[in-house]
Design a protein around this motif. Structure first.
Motif, PDB file in Angstrom:
ATOM      1  N   SER A 117      -9.370   4.004  11.746  1.00 25.87           N
ATOM      2  CA  SER A 117      -9.054   4.876  12.889  1.00 25.87           C
ATOM      3  C   SER A 117      -7.556   5.135  13.009  1.00 25.87           C
ATOM      4  CB  SER A 117      -9.590   4.262  14.182  1.00 25.87           C
ATOM      5  OG  SER A 117     -10.994   4.147  14.115  1.00 25.87           O
ATOM      6  N   PHE A 118      -6.718   4.105  12.792  1.00 26.98           N
ATOM      7  CA  PHE A 118      -5.278   4.364  12.892  1.00 26.98           C
ATOM      8  C   PHE A 118      -4.796   5.255  11.747  1.00 26.98           C
ATOM      9  CE2 PHE A 118      -5.371   1.164  16.171  1.00 26.98           C
ATOM     10  CZ  PHE A 118      -4.456   1.685  17.077  1.00 26.98           C
ATOM     11  N   PHE A 119      -5.412   5.138  10.571  1.00 29.91           N
ATOM     12  CA  PHE A 119      -5.065   6.054   9.478  1.00 29.91           C
ATOM     13  C   PHE A 119      -5.458   7.477   9.870  1.00 29.91           C
ATOM     14  CE2 PHE A 119      -5.646   8.277   5.471  1.00 29.91           C
ATOM     15  CZ  PHE A 119      -4.531   7.863   4.744  1.00 29.91           C
ATOM     16  N   LEU A 120      -6.680   7.635  10.392  1.00 25.23           N
ATOM     17  CA  LEU A 120      -7.160   8.966  10.766  1.00 25.23           C
ATOM     18  C   LEU A 120      -6.308   9.567  11.881  1.00 25.23           C
ATOM     19  CD1 LEU A 120      -9.345  11.175  10.489  1.00 25.23           C
ATOM     20  CD2 LEU A 120     -10.752   9.883  12.125  1.00 25.23           C
ATOM     21  N   LEU A 121      -5.940   8.740  12.835  1.00 22.35           N
ATOM     22  CA  LEU A 121      -5.106   9.225  13.952  1.00 22.35           C
ATOM     23  C   LEU A 121      -3.843   9.900  13.428  1.00 22.35           C
ATOM     24  CD1 LEU A 121      -4.490   9.129  17.094  1.00 22.35           C
ATOM     25  CD2 LEU A 121      -3.241   7.012  16.608  1.00 22.35           C
TER      26      LEU A 121
ATOM     27  N   HIS B 246       2.318   0.716  -0.262  1.00 23.71           N
ATOM     28  CA  HIS B 246       1.728   1.724   0.641  1.00 23.71           C
ATOM     29  C   HIS B 246       0.205   1.680   0.620  1.00 23.71           C
ATOM     30  CE1 HIS B 246       5.846   3.426  -0.109  1.00 23.71           C
ATOM     31  NE2 HIS B 246       5.781   3.373   1.199  1.00 23.71           N
ATOM     32  N   LEU B 247      -0.344   0.588   0.107  1.00 32.22           N
ATOM     33  CA  LEU B 247      -1.792   0.346   0.063  1.00 32.22           C
ATOM     34  C   LEU B 247      -2.525   1.317  -0.860  1.00 32.22           C
ATOM     35  CD1 LEU B 247      -2.529  -0.524   3.820  1.00 32.22           C
ATOM     36  CD2 LEU B 247      -1.495  -1.920   2.058  1.00 32.22           C
ATOM     37  N   VAL B 248      -1.802   1.883  -1.812  1.00 28.24           N
ATOM     38  CA  VAL B 248      -2.406   2.740  -2.835  1.00 28.24           C
ATOM     39  C   VAL B 248      -2.721   1.869  -4.054  1.00 28.24           C
ATOM     40  CG1 VAL B 248      -2.067   4.749  -4.325  1.00 28.24           C
ATOM     41  CG2 VAL B 248      -1.015   4.686  -2.051  1.00 28.24           C
ATOM     42  N   HIS B 249      -3.917   2.030  -4.617  1.00 27.15           N
ATOM     43  CA  HIS B 249      -4.279   1.280  -5.803  1.00 27.15           C
ATOM     44  C   HIS B 249      -3.268   1.561  -6.912  1.00 27.15           C
ATOM     45  CE1 HIS B 249      -6.599   0.112  -9.388  1.00 27.15           C
ATOM     46  NE2 HIS B 249      -7.190  -0.745  -8.568  1.00 27.15           N
TER      47      HIS B 249
ATOM     48  N   LEU C 284      -6.858   4.597  -1.530  1.00 27.30           N
ATOM     49  CA  LEU C 284      -6.161   3.687  -0.620  1.00 27.30           C
ATOM     50  C   LEU C 284      -7.111   2.577  -0.209  1.00 27.30           C
ATOM     51  CD1 LEU C 284      -4.852   6.729   0.892  1.00 27.30           C
ATOM     52  CD2 LEU C 284      -3.407   4.783   1.369  1.00 27.30           C
ATOM     53  N   VAL C 285      -6.575   1.375  -0.041  1.00 29.10           N
ATOM     54  CA  VAL C 285      -7.395   0.261   0.416  1.00 29.10           C
ATOM     55  C   VAL C 285      -6.702  -0.325   1.651  1.00 29.10           C
ATOM     56  CG1 VAL C 285      -8.694  -1.768  -0.264  1.00 29.10           C
ATOM     57  CG2 VAL C 285      -7.955  -0.149  -2.013  1.00 29.10           C
TER      58      VAL C 285
ATOM     59  N   ALA D 134       0.863   3.576   5.801  1.00 25.18           N
ATOM     60  CA  ALA D 134       0.217   4.146   4.608  1.00 25.18           C
ATOM     61  C   ALA D 134      -0.019   5.648   4.797  1.00 25.18           C
ATOM     62  CB  ALA D 134      -1.113   3.428   4.343  1.00 25.18           C
ATOM     63  N   ALA D 135      -0.435   6.046   5.996  1.00 24.21           N
ATOM     64  CA  ALA D 135      -0.678   7.472   6.256  1.00 24.21           C
ATOM     65  C   ALA D 135       0.625   8.250   6.170  1.00 24.21           C
ATOM     66  CB  ALA D 135      -1.315   7.654   7.625  1.00 24.21           C
ATOM     67  N   ASP D 136       1.695   7.694   6.724  1.00 26.41           N
ATOM     68  CA  ASP D 136       3.002   8.371   6.657  1.00 26.41           C
ATOM     69  C   ASP D 136       3.403   8.610   5.211  1.00 26.41           C
ATOM     70  OD1 ASP D 136       3.463   8.757   9.278  1.00 26.41           O
ATOM     71  OD2 ASP D 136       5.052   7.246   9.476  1.00 26.41           O
ATOM     72  N   HIS D 137       3.146   7.625   4.373  1.00 29.73           N
ATOM     73  CA  HIS D 137       3.497   7.779   2.954  1.00 29.73           C
ATOM     74  C   HIS D 137       2.692   8.919   2.330  1.00 29.73           C
ATOM     75  CE1 HIS D 137       4.657   6.819  -1.108  1.00 29.73           C
ATOM     76  NE2 HIS D 137       3.388   6.792  -1.445  1.00 29.73           N
ATOM     77  N   GLN D 138       1.415   8.961   2.610  1.00 33.31           N
ATOM     78  CA  GLN D 138       0.584  10.050   2.074  1.00 33.31           C
ATOM     79  C   GLN D 138       1.042  11.388   2.613  1.00 33.31           C
ATOM     80  OE1 GLN D 138      -1.771   9.986  -0.252  1.00 33.31           O
ATOM     81  NE2 GLN D 138      -1.404   7.815  -0.515  1.00 33.31           N
TER      82      GLN D 138
END
Ligand SMILES: Cc1cc2nc3c(=O)[nH]c(=O)nc-3n(C[C@H](O)[C@H](O)[C@H](O)COP(=O)(O)OP(=O)(O)OC[C@H]3O[C@@H](n4cnc5c(N)ncnc54)[C@H](O)[C@@H]3O)c2cc1C
Length: 491
Positions: A17-21, A436-439, A446-447, A472-476
């Motif tokens: 949810s925080f990623f989606l937000l 950044h939680l990217v494989h 992302l994990v 992680a979302a900011d990085h994407q």
């Protein structure tokens, strides 16, 4: 024909949810997001009527090979936000540098300063309450005022002004519109008056965004990988196998189920599914002379940091102490049998960090591959050495509290936290995902969640894992995959 999305998220709890937000804040109007959730929406009314946070029992979705060690999970919309107790504190700056500062464990591939703003955003969304003085550096005040100390907390604060603090918590200290004031009843798994932050009462609106398709009762089996790229996910819907294509796939199914999905997808790494861990928690019940407890305004009313950071971390774990304020939590032992002295008793919880062991694991069950399987062979000697010091720690607290005797000491079977299993780091040989939680190899996978934690700390994990999802979302959003993940398909 398979459906196509810019982003597929698996799981609807904190990590997803925080990623989606953050994603929706920047995604263009034509972006398409699919969110797949194993469970249903079990409303607060349903939860109270059935006295359960989820209509799917956690035991149905994984096999526990060491049942004395519980891993609690509430499958459903909002995941464990339905049953969490809403302790919401930040990690300490030195928690990110255990190896370089104290020569043990591992360093995180990021620092406190990288997360500071994200911590503040999550606290604002969760409406966290806390005091003006806390040991972690902050750039803004807490959204809500602190809870009221109990009488034992007042004594502890007077004796240890620099290391005893009000808790920072997403159990509301004042009514917030949607949420009532914490009733301190200690039935926090259900939270009868909806005072704690949950995804249902705080972030459900993001799933109503027209760019989002939420699909409930849709457990994900695997991610399809082709030539090092995640191309989509396979899931079950109404008993049938379905597939959706996605440009970016974010697993947010927890440290229990993210590695399970990855292993079923044919993704392998020496550490994938290993280092499953939580904090080691020990409950200590002490009888007090002439001091009455249980008069604070929430279930946990104080946090002690006097045994936390310092050179002792070279040899044994840091420890955070909690004062428990609800006689109902430990019924019946929480109350004394002595006439007129029923509340001259204090429960203390000592929370130790653990050094993750590689033989504590999540794997795919051989008997039913749809199920994850956990094995726990014990805590580290590092944590055990620290726990042996509990009597001396109680002696120190007795400088503030009139402790008559220790009534009982008990190791908790679960902290409720699930960490490790998809560890992050800069070196692909010793970590599964990057900072950044990217494989490391599959760059559009992302994990998310506490699976990435390289070490445990005494701090409860959820504020940090939620802040990591924003990071992680900011990085994407800033760099994107292949020139910008946001709205790539929509362009
Ligand atoms: C009793 C209890 C008390 C707690 N108290 C605290 C506390 O006070 N403070 C704190 O910081 N932490 C606390 N925690 C821990 C906290 O709940 C977790 O850290 C947090 O919920 C993890 O968030 P998450 O989004 O990573 O995963 P989860 O909350 O576990 O959610 C995972 C989501 O993924 C879904 N899912 C799983 N597998 C699949 C699949 N294959 N396909 C589709 N969907 C799937 C689940 O249904 C769920 O929605 C507590 C936990 C428990 C059990």
């Amino acid at each position: 024909m398979n459906e196509c999305y810019d982003l597929i998220i698996v799981g609807t709890s904190f990590a997803g949810s925080f990623f989606l937000l953050r994603y929706l804040e920047r995604a263009p109007p034509q972006a398409r997001v699919l969110v797949l959730e194993r469970g249903r929406v079990d409303s607060k009314v349903w939860q109270l009527q059935h006295r359960a946070p989820s209509s799917i029992p956690g035991e149905q979705v994984y096999v526990n090979r060491t049942p004395l060690k519980l891993w609690l999970t509430s499958p459903g919309f909002g995941g464990n936000s339905n049953c969490w107790w809403a302790g919401a504190m930040r990690m300490m700056p030195n928690d990110f540098k255990l190896k370089s500062r104290y020569g043990v464990g591992a360093d995180w591939p990021l620092e406190y300063t990288d997360l500071e703003q994200h911590y503040g955003t999550v606290e604002q969304v969760m409406l966290v309450s806390g005091p003006a003085d806390v040991p972690m550096p902050r750039s803004r005040p807490f959204p809500l005022p602190p809870h009221r100390f109990s009488t034992p907390d007042v004594l502890l604060k007077a004796r240890f002004p620099d290391s005893w603090f009000h808790p920072t918590t997403a159990r509301a200290s004042v009514a917030t519109g949607k949420r009532g004031v914490c009733c301190a009843s200690g039935i926090c798994e259900l939270c009868p008056i909806d005072a704690k932050f949950t995804i249902q009462n705080g972030l459900a609106h993001i799933y109503e965004d027209p760019r989002v398709t939420l699909r409930l009762e849709s457990p994900v089996d695997s991610v399809d990988i082709s030539a090092g790229v995640a191309t989509g996910v396979n899931y079950i819907r109404s008993g049938r196998g379905e597939r959706a294509n996605g440009d970016l796939v974010a697993l947010a199914a927890s440290a229990l189920f993210n590695p399970h999905i990855m292993l079923r997808s044919g993704i392998h790494h020496r550490l994938l599914g290993r280092r499953l861990h939580d904090q080691m928690e020990v409950d200590v019940c002490v009888d007090l002379h002439g001091v009455r407890a249980y008069d604070g305004s929430t279930v946990i009313t104080g946090n002690g940091y006097m045994f936390y950071d310092g050179e002792h971390r070279r040899d044994h774990s840091a420890c955070m102490v909690e004062t428990w304020n609800s006689p109902f939590t430990y019924q019946p032992a929480a109350l004394r049998a002595d006439r007129g002295r029923w509340n001259e008793r204090q429960y203390l919880r000592f929370i130790f960090d653990d050094l993750p062991r590689e033989d504590n694991t999540v794997t795919v069950s051989a008997s039913d591959p749809r199920l994850a399987e956990t094995t726990f062979n014990g805590y580290s000697d590092y944590a055990r050495r620290a726990a042996e010091r509990i009597p001396q720690m109680v002696d120190k607290l007795a400088l503030a509290l009139p402790i008559e005797r220790i009534e009982g000491i008990e190791l908790a079977s679960s902290s409720g936290h699930i960490q490790g299993t998809v560890v992050m780091g800069d070196d692909p040989t010793s970590s599964v995902v990057d900072r950044h939680l990217v494989h490391h190899q599959i760059r559009n996978l992302l994990v998310l969640g506490a699976g990435a934690f390289p070490t445990a700390t005494p701090i409860l994990p959820t504020l940090t894992l939620s802040a990591l999802s924003l990071w992680a979302a900011d990085h994407q959003l800033g760099q994107g995959v292949g020139g910008g993940a946001v709205g790539k398909r929509a362009r």
